[in-house]
Design an enzyme around this catalytic site. Structure first.
Site, PDB file in Angstrom:
ATOM      1  N   ARG A   1      -1.973  -4.119  15.051  1.00 25.50           N
ATOM      2  CA  ARG A   1      -3.284  -3.266  14.640  1.00 25.50           C
ATOM      3  C   ARG A   1      -3.972  -3.819  14.771  1.00 25.50           C
ATOM      4  O   ARG A   1      -5.706  -3.959  15.343  1.00 25.50           O
ATOM      5  CB  ARG A   1      -3.058  -2.418  13.663  1.00 25.50           C
ATOM      6  CG  ARG A   1      -1.851  -1.233  13.733  1.00 25.50           C
ATOM      7  CD  ARG A   1      -1.314  -1.080  11.929  1.00 25.50           C
ATOM      8  NE  ARG A   1      -2.219  -0.448  11.724  1.00 25.50           N
ATOM      9  CZ  ARG A   1      -2.203  -0.251  10.315  1.00 25.50           C
ATOM     10  NH1 ARG A   1      -0.456  -0.257   9.601  1.00 25.50           N
ATOM     11  NH2 ARG A   1      -2.915   0.444   8.889  1.00 25.50           N
TER      12      ARG A   1
ATOM     13  N   ARG B   1       0.288  -1.077   0.468  1.00 25.42           N
ATOM     14  CA  ARG B   1       0.390  -0.353   0.009  1.00 25.42           C
ATOM     15  C   ARG B   1       0.883   0.786   0.249  1.00 25.42           C
ATOM     16  O   ARG B   1       1.671   1.016   0.479  1.00 25.42           O
ATOM     17  CB  ARG B   1      -0.628  -0.062   1.408  1.00 25.42           C
ATOM     18  CG  ARG B   1      -2.007   1.907   1.481  1.00 25.42           C
ATOM     19  CD  ARG B   1      -2.744   0.973   2.682  1.00 25.42           C
ATOM     20  NE  ARG B   1      -2.521   1.474   4.187  1.00 25.42           N
ATOM     21  CZ  ARG B   1      -3.400   0.928   4.870  1.00 25.42           C
ATOM     22  NH1 ARG B   1      -4.934   1.124   4.532  1.00 25.42           N
ATOM     23  NH2 ARG B   1      -2.774   1.001   5.875  1.00 25.42           N
TER      24      ARG B   1
ATOM     25  N   ARG C   1       3.315   3.987   4.524  1.00 23.06           N
ATOM     26  CA  ARG C   1       2.933   4.964   5.818  1.00 23.06           C
ATOM     27  C   ARG C   1       3.983   3.146   7.024  1.00 23.06           C
ATOM     28  O   ARG C   1       4.075   2.725   7.106  1.00 23.06           O
ATOM     29  CB  ARG C   1       1.781   4.483   6.345  1.00 23.06           C
ATOM     30  CG  ARG C   1       0.780   5.354   5.875  1.00 23.06           C
ATOM     31  CD  ARG C   1      -0.680   4.718   6.302  1.00 23.06           C
ATOM     32  NE  ARG C   1      -0.693   4.055   7.809  1.00 23.06           N
ATOM     33  CZ  ARG C   1      -2.212   3.650   8.250  1.00 23.06           C
ATOM     34  NH1 ARG C   1      -3.603   4.001   6.777  1.00 23.06           N
ATOM     35  NH2 ARG C   1      -2.834   3.551   9.080  1.00 23.06           N
TER      36      ARG C   1
HETATM   37  P1  AMP Z   1      -5.943   4.121  10.062  1.00 27.73           P
HETATM   38  O1  AMP Z   1      -5.424   5.200   8.758  1.00 27.73           O
HETATM   39  O2  AMP Z   1      -7.483   4.005  10.281  1.00 27.73           O
HETATM   40  O3  AMP Z   1      -5.285   2.780   9.894  1.00 27.73           O
HETATM   41  O4  AMP Z   1      -5.210   4.536  10.956  1.00 27.73           O
HETATM   42  C1  AMP Z   1      -4.434   5.027  11.250  1.00 27.73           C
HETATM   43  C2  AMP Z   1      -3.497   4.952  13.343  1.00 27.73           C
HETATM   44  O5  AMP Z   1      -4.581   6.034  13.214  1.00 27.73           O
HETATM   45  C3  AMP Z   1      -3.865   3.386  13.917  1.00 27.73           C
HETATM   46  O6  AMP Z   1      -3.259   2.312  14.553  1.00 27.73           O
HETATM   47  C4  AMP Z   1      -4.886   4.312  15.685  1.00 27.73           C
HETATM   48  O7  AMP Z   1      -3.193   4.783  15.995  1.00 27.73           O
HETATM   49  C5  AMP Z   1      -5.194   5.587  14.910  1.00 27.73           C
HETATM   50  N1  AMP Z   1      -6.339   5.911  14.649  1.00 27.73           N
HETATM   51  C6  AMP Z   1      -6.658   6.229  13.834  1.00 27.73           C
HETATM   52  N2  AMP Z   1      -7.882   6.290  14.173  1.00 27.73           N
HETATM   53  C7  AMP Z   1      -8.622   5.512  15.302  1.00 27.73           C
HETATM   54  C8  AMP Z   1      -9.883   6.420  16.419  1.00 27.73           C
HETATM   55  N3  AMP Z   1     -10.510   5.935  15.749  1.00 27.73           N
HETATM   56  N4  AMP Z   1      -9.445   5.696  17.672  1.00 27.73           N
HETATM   57  C9  AMP Z   1      -8.149   5.527  18.711  1.00 27.73           C
HETATM   58  N5  AMP Z   1      -6.916   6.045  17.244  1.00 27.73           N
HETATM   59  C10 AMP Z   1      -7.165   5.716  15.869  1.00 27.73           C
END
Ligand code: AMP
Length: 211
Positions: free
Chosen positions: A166, A122, A155
């Site tokens: 995660r 990705r 990322r």
């Molecule tokens: P994502 O881009 O959705 O994969 O999110 C990347 C990272 O951002 C996650 O692993 C969390 O550390 C943080 N994160 C994203 N959304 C949330 C949320 N709703 N609550 C808490 N942490 C979040």
């Protein structure tokens, strides 16, 4: 809703274009706060780099602030929020205040093998957050975003060890809230393993009133 790398972001963006409504992506807003070096962004960074959830108070405040903007009046897509029971409860409170309701909670389902293979390939746009994949969603010009011309990056949390963390966090903290939506009766499921061209028509059927 769905585990990391299942395809929430790609589907969220397609839905946003389909209905011409904003897509509010918690991860993008947190990455933005981190790169701007805001107080919350600096706190969030440590949690994100470890693959842990950022504290509810920070995420809820960011999402609530975004939902106070006038462009959400026609509707909006939430991507990556809520991810904990506290966030789900906060969303109910915010929606009540906005006099809005959740039309649909969409879960994206994919096998762990698909997810690990996908996340390592990705790439995202450093400017607008658009999502690419070195094999399946290839930009027209290598390394450059089709939508805004920004440069594509990998990322930091898309590495195997953090992906595993995660996933664990998803199973423990996020998966249980899906149950809440399934009993409320507005939960729908979409595969995370579709070809990119198949996704719009499937979403259209799924999100139509009879879907
Ligand atoms: P994502 O881009 O959705 O994969 O999110 C990347 C990272 O951002 C996650 O692993 C969390 O550390 C943080 N994160 C994203 N959304 C949330 C949320 N709703 N609550 C808490 N942490 C979040």
């Amino acid at each position: 809703m769905g585990p990391p790398g299942a395809g929430k972001g790609v589907r969220g963006r397609i839905i946003g274009k389909m209905f011409d409504i904003p897509v509010i992506t918690a991860g993008d807003m947190l990455r933005d706060a981190t790169s701007k070096g805001t107080e919350d962004g600096l706190i969030a960074e440590g949690y994100m780099n470890r693959g842990d959830l950022v504290p509810d108070s920070i995420v809820i405040a960011i999402v609530e602030e975004r939902l106070s903007k006038p462009d959400v009046e026609k509707g909006f897509v939430l991507d990556g929020f809520p991810r904990s029971m506290n966030q789900a409860l906060a969303l109910e409170r915010i929606l009540k205040k906005l006099n809005a309701k959740l039309d649909c909670v969409l879960t994206v389902v994919a096998r762990p093998e698909t997810i690990v293979a996908r996340l390592s390939l990705r790439r995202i746009c450093s400017k607008c957050g658009a999502i690419y994949h070195l094999k399946d969603i290839v930009p027209k010009v290598k390394g450059i975003c089709d939508e805004c011309g920004g440069s594509l990056i990998q990322r930091e949390d898309d590495n195997e060890e953090i992906i595993r963390r995660r996933f664990e966090v998803y199973k423990k903290q996020t998966f249980p809230i899906i149950e809440r939506y399934s009993t409320a009766g507005n939960l729908k499921e979409i595969s995370g393993e579709l070809e990119i061209d198949e996704i719009p028509s499937i979403l259209e059927k799924l999100l139509s009133p009879r879907g």
